[in-house]
Design a protein around this motif. Structure first.
Motif, PDB file in Angstrom:
ATOM      1  N   LEU A   3      43.260 -34.555  43.317  1.00  0.00           N
ATOM      2  CA  LEU A   3      44.051 -35.366  44.238  1.00  0.00           C
ATOM      3  C   LEU A   3      43.699 -34.938  45.659  1.00  0.00           C
ATOM      4  O   LEU A   3      43.763 -33.744  45.989  1.00  0.00           O
ATOM      5  CB  LEU A   3      45.549 -35.157  43.986  1.00  0.00           C
ATOM      6  CG  LEU A   3      46.498 -35.798  45.000  1.00  0.00           C
ATOM      7  CD1 LEU A   3      46.400 -37.326  44.946  1.00  0.00           C
ATOM      8  CD2 LEU A   3      47.929 -35.342  44.762  1.00  0.00           C
ATOM      9  N   THR A   5      44.919 -35.799  49.457  1.00  0.00           N
ATOM     10  CA  THR A   5      45.926 -36.477  50.267  1.00  0.00           C
ATOM     11  C   THR A   5      45.626 -36.236  51.744  1.00  0.00           C
ATOM     12  O   THR A   5      44.990 -35.251  52.111  1.00  0.00           O
ATOM     13  CB  THR A   5      47.342 -35.964  49.962  1.00  0.00           C
ATOM     14  OG1 THR A   5      47.417 -34.573  50.266  1.00  0.00           O
ATOM     15  CG2 THR A   5      47.710 -36.175  48.504  1.00  0.00           C
ATOM     16  N   ASP A 132      51.975 -38.423  48.703  1.00  0.00           N
ATOM     17  CA  ASP A 132      52.047 -37.054  48.201  1.00  0.00           C
ATOM     18  C   ASP A 132      52.214 -37.072  46.685  1.00  0.00           C
ATOM     19  O   ASP A 132      52.167 -38.127  46.051  1.00  0.00           O
ATOM     20  CB  ASP A 132      53.162 -36.267  48.883  1.00  0.00           C
ATOM     21  CG  ASP A 132      54.543 -36.897  48.698  1.00  0.00           C
ATOM     22  OD1 ASP A 132      54.722 -37.710  47.772  1.00  0.00           O
ATOM     23  OD2 ASP A 132      55.449 -36.554  49.465  1.00  0.00           O
ATOM     24  N   GLU A 133      52.432 -35.919  46.095  1.00  0.00           N
ATOM     25  CA  GLU A 133      52.549 -35.822  44.638  1.00  0.00           C
ATOM     26  C   GLU A 133      53.780 -36.553  44.105  1.00  0.00           C
ATOM     27  O   GLU A 133      53.748 -37.051  42.984  1.00  0.00           O
ATOM     28  CB  GLU A 133      52.569 -34.353  44.208  1.00  0.00           C
ATOM     29  CG  GLU A 133      51.226 -33.696  44.329  1.00  0.00           C
ATOM     30  CD  GLU A 133      51.205 -32.278  43.806  1.00  0.00           C
ATOM     31  OE1 GLU A 133      51.957 -31.971  42.859  1.00  0.00           O
ATOM     32  OE2 GLU A 133      50.425 -31.484  44.349  1.00  0.00           O
ATOM     33  N   VAL A 145      50.566 -35.927  37.223  1.00  0.00           N
ATOM     34  CA  VAL A 145      50.612 -34.863  38.235  1.00  0.00           C
ATOM     35  C   VAL A 145      50.336 -33.516  37.567  1.00  0.00           C
ATOM     36  O   VAL A 145      49.613 -32.685  38.114  1.00  0.00           O
ATOM     37  CB  VAL A 145      51.964 -34.864  38.978  1.00  0.00           C
ATOM     38  CG1 VAL A 145      52.067 -33.684  39.932  1.00  0.00           C
ATOM     39  CG2 VAL A 145      52.152 -36.174  39.733  1.00  0.00           C
ATOM     40  N   LEU A 148      46.570 -32.767  36.973  1.00  0.00           N
ATOM     41  CA  LEU A 148      45.666 -32.531  38.106  1.00  0.00           C
ATOM     42  C   LEU A 148      45.059 -31.135  38.023  1.00  0.00           C
ATOM     43  O   LEU A 148      45.767 -30.155  37.841  1.00  0.00           O
ATOM     44  CB  LEU A 148      46.421 -32.671  39.435  1.00  0.00           C
ATOM     45  CG  LEU A 148      46.920 -34.063  39.797  1.00  0.00           C
ATOM     46  CD1 LEU A 148      47.789 -33.997  41.046  1.00  0.00           C
ATOM     47  CD2 LEU A 148      45.774 -35.031  39.984  1.00  0.00           C
ATOM     48  N   ASP A 150      43.123 -30.002  40.579  1.00  0.00           N
ATOM     49  CA  ASP A 150      43.092 -29.484  41.939  1.00  0.00           C
ATOM     50  C   ASP A 150      43.787 -30.466  42.871  1.00  0.00           C
ATOM     51  O   ASP A 150      43.845 -31.659  42.608  1.00  0.00           O
ATOM     52  CB  ASP A 150      41.649 -29.271  42.404  1.00  0.00           C
ATOM     53  CG  ASP A 150      41.546 -28.213  43.485  1.00  0.00           C
ATOM     54  OD1 ASP A 150      42.581 -27.755  44.011  1.00  0.00           O
ATOM     55  OD2 ASP A 150      40.410 -27.832  43.823  1.00  0.00           O
ATOM     56  N   ARG A 151      44.311 -29.922  43.959  1.00  0.00           N
ATOM     57  CA  ARG A 151      44.980 -30.710  44.976  1.00  0.00           C
ATOM     58  C   ARG A 151      44.429 -30.276  46.325  1.00  0.00           C
ATOM     59  O   ARG A 151      44.393 -29.084  46.616  1.00  0.00           O
ATOM     60  CB  ARG A 151      46.486 -30.468  44.944  1.00  0.00           C
ATOM     61  CG  ARG A 151      47.161 -30.902  43.662  1.00  0.00           C
ATOM     62  CD  ARG A 151      48.419 -30.051  43.410  1.00  0.00           C
ATOM     63  NE  ARG A 151      49.175 -30.501  42.279  1.00  0.00           N
ATOM     64  CZ  ARG A 151      48.939 -30.115  41.029  1.00  0.00           C
ATOM     65  NH1 ARG A 151      47.962 -29.270  40.773  1.00  0.00           N
ATOM     66  NH2 ARG A 151      49.674 -30.558  40.043  1.00  0.00           N
TER      67      ARG A 151
END
Length: 172
Positions: A3, A5, A132-133, A145, A148, A150-151
């Motif tokens: 993800l 952002t 966002d998440e 979520v 995931l 990685d963020r």
């Protein structure tokens, strides 16, 4: 599944392109090419066949698949993407066969080499959003979520960082 952002203009796509090029240079990807699916193109349920065709083609390319603008995508397609991401496969409601490079519904015809499911086939899936998440969980469900790997978050670079980026680009 990654993800990314950040607001528009913060370098989300620029950074991803740089990472893809470096991964290709190190032999982690066959090429630095990135497939992009603009999910806003699939805003109504009538786009299902196009959505599946485009998803199939993008996954077959391998490498990195960017999923952009999920906020404008029809919820049914988001659920299909969530299934693909969370389980590693998307079971198709119909059987399909490849004809002239296109995924075509096979119906009840007897045919070999039918496509009954889609899998990432080692493809990196990257969701890019300004949200966002919490927004992601609202659209796809909490399981996505949790899936995931990685963020990453981008921020508007200051003038010093922009100057450094510009100098790096001139050197290339």
């Amino acid at each position: 599944v990654i993800l990314i952002t950040g607001s528009e203009g913060t370098g989300r796509h620029f950074t991803l392109n740089a990472v893809a090029a470096e991964m290709a240079r190190r032999g982690l990807l066959n090429s630095g090419e990135i497939a992009v699916m603009d999910l806003a193109l699939y805003a109504n349920p009538g786009a299902e066949k196009l959505f599946l065709q485009d998803l199939y083609a993008a996954l077959k390319k391998g490498g990195i698949l960017v999923l952009d603008h999920y906020e404008s995508c029809h919820p049914a397609f988001l659920q299909q993407l969530a299934e693909l991401i969370c389980t590693g496969k998307l079971n198709l409601a119909s059987r399909y066969v490849m004809q002239k490079g296109h995924l075509v519904e096979a119906g009840t015809a007897l045919t070999k080499d039918t496509v009954k499911e889609l899998t990432p086939d080692g493809c990196y899936l990257v969701l890019v959003t300004e949200g966002d998440e919490t927004d992601l969980a609202d659209a796809f469900g909490a399981a996505l979520v949790n899936a995931l790997a990685d963020r990453c978050a981008t921020e508007m670079p200051d003038s010093e960082a922009l100057l450094e980026i510009a100098q790096d680009q001139q050197a290339v």
